[in-house]
Design an enzyme around this catalytic site. Structure first.
Site, short mmCIF file in Angstrom:
data_model
loop_
_atom_site.label_atom_id
_atom_site.label_comp_id
_atom_site.label_asym_id
_atom_site.label_seq_id
_atom_site.Cartn_x
_atom_site.Cartn_y
_atom_site.Cartn_z
N LYS A 139 4.88 8.68 14.77
CA LYS A 139 4.06 7.61 15.33
C LYS A 139 4.02 6.49 14.31
O LYS A 139 3.74 6.71 13.13
CB LYS A 139 2.63 8.14 15.58
N GLN A 192 2.82 5.66 6.59
CA GLN A 192 2.30 6.07 7.90
C GLN A 192 2.02 7.57 7.96
O GLN A 192 1.09 8.00 8.66
CB GLN A 192 3.33 5.68 8.97
N LYS A 242 -1.42 8.01 6.36
CA LYS A 242 -2.42 7.30 7.17
C LYS A 242 -2.73 8.12 8.43
O LYS A 242 -3.88 8.35 8.78
CB LYS A 242 -1.83 5.94 7.56
N LYS A 283 8.40 4.71 11.55
CA LYS A 283 8.29 3.25 11.64
C LYS A 283 9.65 2.71 12.05
O LYS A 283 10.67 3.37 11.85
CB LYS A 283 7.90 2.68 10.28
N GLY A 289 3.24 -1.63 18.14
CA GLY A 289 3.53 -2.95 17.58
C GLY A 289 3.31 -2.99 16.08
O GLY A 289 2.79 -2.07 15.47
N ASP A 290 3.73 -4.09 15.49
CA ASP A 290 3.47 -4.41 14.08
C ASP A 290 3.76 -5.90 13.97
O ASP A 290 3.72 -6.62 14.99
CB ASP A 290 4.36 -3.56 13.14
N THR A 348 -7.07 -2.54 14.66
CA THR A 348 -6.73 -2.53 13.23
C THR A 348 -7.68 -3.44 12.46
O THR A 348 -8.22 -3.06 11.41
CB THR A 348 -5.27 -2.94 13.01
N ASN A 350 -2.45 -10.52 14.55
CA ASN A 350 -3.31 -9.55 15.24
C ASN A 350 -4.40 -8.99 14.33
O ASN A 350 -5.59 -9.03 14.68
CB ASN A 350 -2.42 -8.42 15.80
N SER A 356 -4.26 3.99 18.86
CA SER A 356 -3.03 4.34 19.58
C SER A 356 -3.07 5.80 20.02
O SER A 356 -2.66 6.15 21.13
CB SER A 356 -1.80 4.14 18.68
P1 NDP Z 1 1.31 -10.37 13.18
O1 NDP Z 1 2.74 -10.63 13.37
O2 NDP Z 1 0.40 -10.43 14.34
O3 NDP Z 1 0.73 -11.37 12.07
C1 NDP Z 1 1.24 -11.41 10.77
C2 NDP Z 1 0.52 -12.54 10.05
O4 NDP Z 1 0.83 -12.47 8.67
C3 NDP Z 1 0.95 -13.91 10.53
O5 NDP Z 1 -0.13 -14.79 10.43
C4 NDP Z 1 2.05 -14.27 9.53
O6 NDP Z 1 2.27 -15.66 9.38
C5 NDP Z 1 1.44 -13.72 8.28
N1 NDP Z 1 2.46 -13.51 7.29
C6 NDP Z 1 3.59 -12.80 7.40
N2 NDP Z 1 4.28 -12.85 6.28
C7 NDP Z 1 3.53 -13.61 5.43
C8 NDP Z 1 3.68 -14.03 4.09
N3 NDP Z 1 4.77 -13.70 3.40
N4 NDP Z 1 2.71 -14.79 3.54
C9 NDP Z 1 1.60 -15.14 4.23
N5 NDP Z 1 1.42 -14.78 5.51
C10 NDP Z 1 2.37 -14.02 6.08
O7 NDP Z 1 1.21 -8.95 12.46
P2 NDP Z 1 -0.02 -7.95 12.37
O8 NDP Z 1 -1.28 -8.73 12.27
O9 NDP Z 1 0.14 -6.95 13.43
O10 NDP Z 1 0.28 -7.21 10.99
C11 NDP Z 1 -0.22 -7.68 9.74
C12 NDP Z 1 -0.17 -6.56 8.72
O11 NDP Z 1 -0.98 -5.46 9.19
C13 NDP Z 1 1.21 -5.97 8.47
O12 NDP Z 1 1.27 -5.53 7.11
C14 NDP Z 1 1.22 -4.73 9.36
O13 NDP Z 1 2.14 -3.75 8.92
C15 NDP Z 1 -0.22 -4.26 9.20
N6 NDP Z 1 -0.71 -3.39 10.26
C16 NDP Z 1 -0.70 -3.78 11.57
C17 NDP Z 1 -1.19 -2.94 12.54
C18 NDP Z 1 -1.32 -3.37 13.96
O14 NDP Z 1 -1.93 -2.63 14.74
N7 NDP Z 1 -0.82 -4.52 14.36
C19 NDP Z 1 -1.63 -1.57 12.21
C20 NDP Z 1 -1.68 -1.29 10.80
C21 NDP Z 1 -1.20 -2.17 9.88
P3 NDP Z 1 3.56 -16.35 10.06
O15 NDP Z 1 3.16 -16.50 11.49
O16 NDP Z 1 3.70 -17.61 9.31
O17 NDP Z 1 4.72 -15.42 9.86
#
Ligand code: NDP
Length: 448
Positions: free
Chosen positions: A93, A114, A117, A129, A168-169, A213, A244, A380
């Site tokens: 997962k 993961q 976690k 992943k 998603g991620d 999250t 997200n 999830s």
């Molecule tokens: P999204 O794609 O929804 O958002 C990612 C955000 O991070 C965007 O605002 C993006 O900006 C920004 N970002 C990406 N790279 C960089 C960078 N190098 N510097 C600054 N900002 C950056 O992803 P999520 O919110 O889903 O995921 C965010 C984190 O949370 C990841 O590490 C993911 O693995 C983790 N996560 C997510 C889960 C989920 O349920 N979605 C679950 C557990 C962990 P831009 O638009 O400019 O790229």
């Protein structure tokens, strides 16, 4: 850098040698191994079963070609990945990430994290992943759909509700999960709801999954505050990212009485002393899929800083919620100077090892992502439960379950840290507690 136990050093050296050019995987593995010294010496056969070395080797790694045709009629080729790391506790997962930086090392680090976690949630899910170096940014809906269909045309062979359940991620939200599920259903001729999570509410999704999250990372931070009788009320909070996780972390902080004064994307950050206007943020990022500077353009009194470091903004609580290694030592020092008290990771491995050391030495409470952001995968798993029983739960009930799970992860981390003589160390507590659950199952299964 802390020393590794004599049994663990050769294992780490082998990881580096056999996974050359994968620094993020080395970093994630080292961080877990650094915590495991105290468990290696316990009786129970871990060493004889060579369990830790087995755990560091993925059960299966799949790399595949993803050809698709863009709007101009040109053929494009991306690379797809799925690392099925460990299935001791349940089907693999873990999410799918679509971002140009994705490679096998990134997917492996995420899959490795993961495992622990998912174990910490107490739910029956293994760790995996996947993703692709495809960049959804600037692509039309049609291009994203054709890419997702091509990606699933290979991936469907490897997944299933009892085998591997992606979600998603970064770069993969409700739109992408829709296209992926549609193609899976079409190819297999099965309406197998439990094969993907993060689905739309009308076709098998769970309420609260979208928020989970971000909400979970804030629930976790709230528990950390509670250990000293404190709360979010009246606190200044900085949240990096604006995707997200960041969006729903902001929502929950505001519900709990805190004020989020800064958010970012990969181009820069916004400071809004009045508190982030969540409706405007959602309009800019979710509806228009635009850049964060548009928020500052339209919000009176907010300032946009191109580039720079969001950690320069003074805060009581910091929630890194963007990407790996985004909070480095300089960022940690800036946060400490500003009086930060709690850092709870919404993203996966956003804080570098040097930054974690600085925060710890300064007495800042620090929660690693594998504990603090586990609310997403936990919800999830709740989505899978609802799919299996053909049921759908209310928002209130599901959020209550999420909050309960985050509280129990928090408590398990602290109790484990106490038990192993490192009180208050959430990193060691999370690593050891997650590891022990997986290790017990692997020992029971023999050498497989
Ligand atoms: P999204 O794609 O929804 O958002 C990612 C955000 O991070 C965007 O605002 C993006 O900006 C920004 N970002 C990406 N790279 C960089 C960078 N190098 N510097 C600054 N900002 C950056 O992803 P999520 O919110 O889903 O995921 C965010 C984190 O949370 C990841 O590490 C993911 O693995 C983790 N996560 C997510 C889960 C989920 O349920 N979605 C679950 C557990 C962990 P831009 O638009 O400019 O790229």
């Amino acid at each position: 850098m802390p020393q590794l136990h004599e049994h663990l050093m050769p294992i780490f050296e082998e990881i580096v040698r056999r996974n050359a050019g994968e620094p993020e995987f080395h970093q994630a593995a080292r961080e877990v191994l650094e915590s495991l010294g105290p468990v290696v010496d316990r009786p129970g056969g871990l060493v004889d079963a060579d369990l830790i070395r087995r755990l560091c080797e993925p059960e299966r790694q799949i790399i595949f070609r993803v050809p698709w045709v863009d709007d101009a009629g040109r053929v494009q080729v991306n690379r797809g990945f799925r690392v099925e790391f460990n299935s001791a506790l349940g089907p693999y997962k873990g999410g799918l990430r679509f971002h140009p930086s994705v490679n096998v090392g990134i997917v492996k680090f995420l899959g490795f994290e993961q495992i622990f976690k998912n174990a910490l949630t107490g739910l029956p899910i293994g760790g995996g992943k996947g993703g692709s170096d495809f960049d959804p940014k600037g692509k039309s809906d049609g291009e994203v759909m054709r890419f997702c269909q091509s990606f699933m045309t290979e991936l469907y062979r490897h997944i299933g509700e009892y085998t591997d359940v992606p979600a998603g991620d970064i770069g993969v939200g409700g739109r992408e999960i829709g296209y992926l599920f549609g193609q899976y259903k079409r190819i297999t001729n099965r309406y197998e709801s439990g094969v993907l999570t993060g689905k739309g509410i009308g076709w098998g999704g769970s309420l609260v999954r979208t928020e989970s999250t971000g909400y979970g990372a804030v629930f976790f931070a709230n528990e950390m505050l509670r250990t000293t009788g404190d709360s979010f009320d009246g606190k200044r909070v900085v949240v990096s990212g604006s995707g997200n996780v960041a969006t729903y972390a902001i929502e929950k902080v505001h519900q709990l009485g805190g004020t989020v004064v800064a958010v970012s994307d990969s181009s820069g950050y916004v400071v809004d002393e009045k508190g982030i206007d969540l409706e405007l943020l959602k309009e800019v990022k979710q509806v228009r899929r635009a850049r964060i500077n548009e928020y500052a353009d339209e919000r009176g009194g907010a300032a946009y800083v191109a580039g720079g470091s969001i950690w320069d903004v003074q805060a009581d609580i910091a929630l890194p919620a963007a990407t790996q290694n985004e909070l480095d030592e300089d960022g940690a020092i800036a946060l400490i100077r500003g009086g930060v008290r709690v850092v709870s990771e919404g993203a996966n491995m956003p804080t570098t090892p040097a930054a974690i050391r600085s925060l710890r030495e300064a007495g800042v409470k620090f929660a690693p992502g594998k504990a603090a952001n586990a609310g997403g995968v936990a919800t999830s798993a709740l989505e899978m439960q609802q799919n299996a029983s053909r049921d759908s739960w209310s928002f209130e009930y599901t959020e209550e379950r999420l909050e309960g799970i985050m509280r129990s992860i928090h408590d398990r981390c602290l109790e484990t840290a106490d038990e192993y003589g490192v009180p208050g160390d959430y990193v060691a507590g999370a690593n050891i507690a997650g590891f022990m659950r997986v290790a017990d199952a692997m020992l029971a299964f023999g050498v497989i």
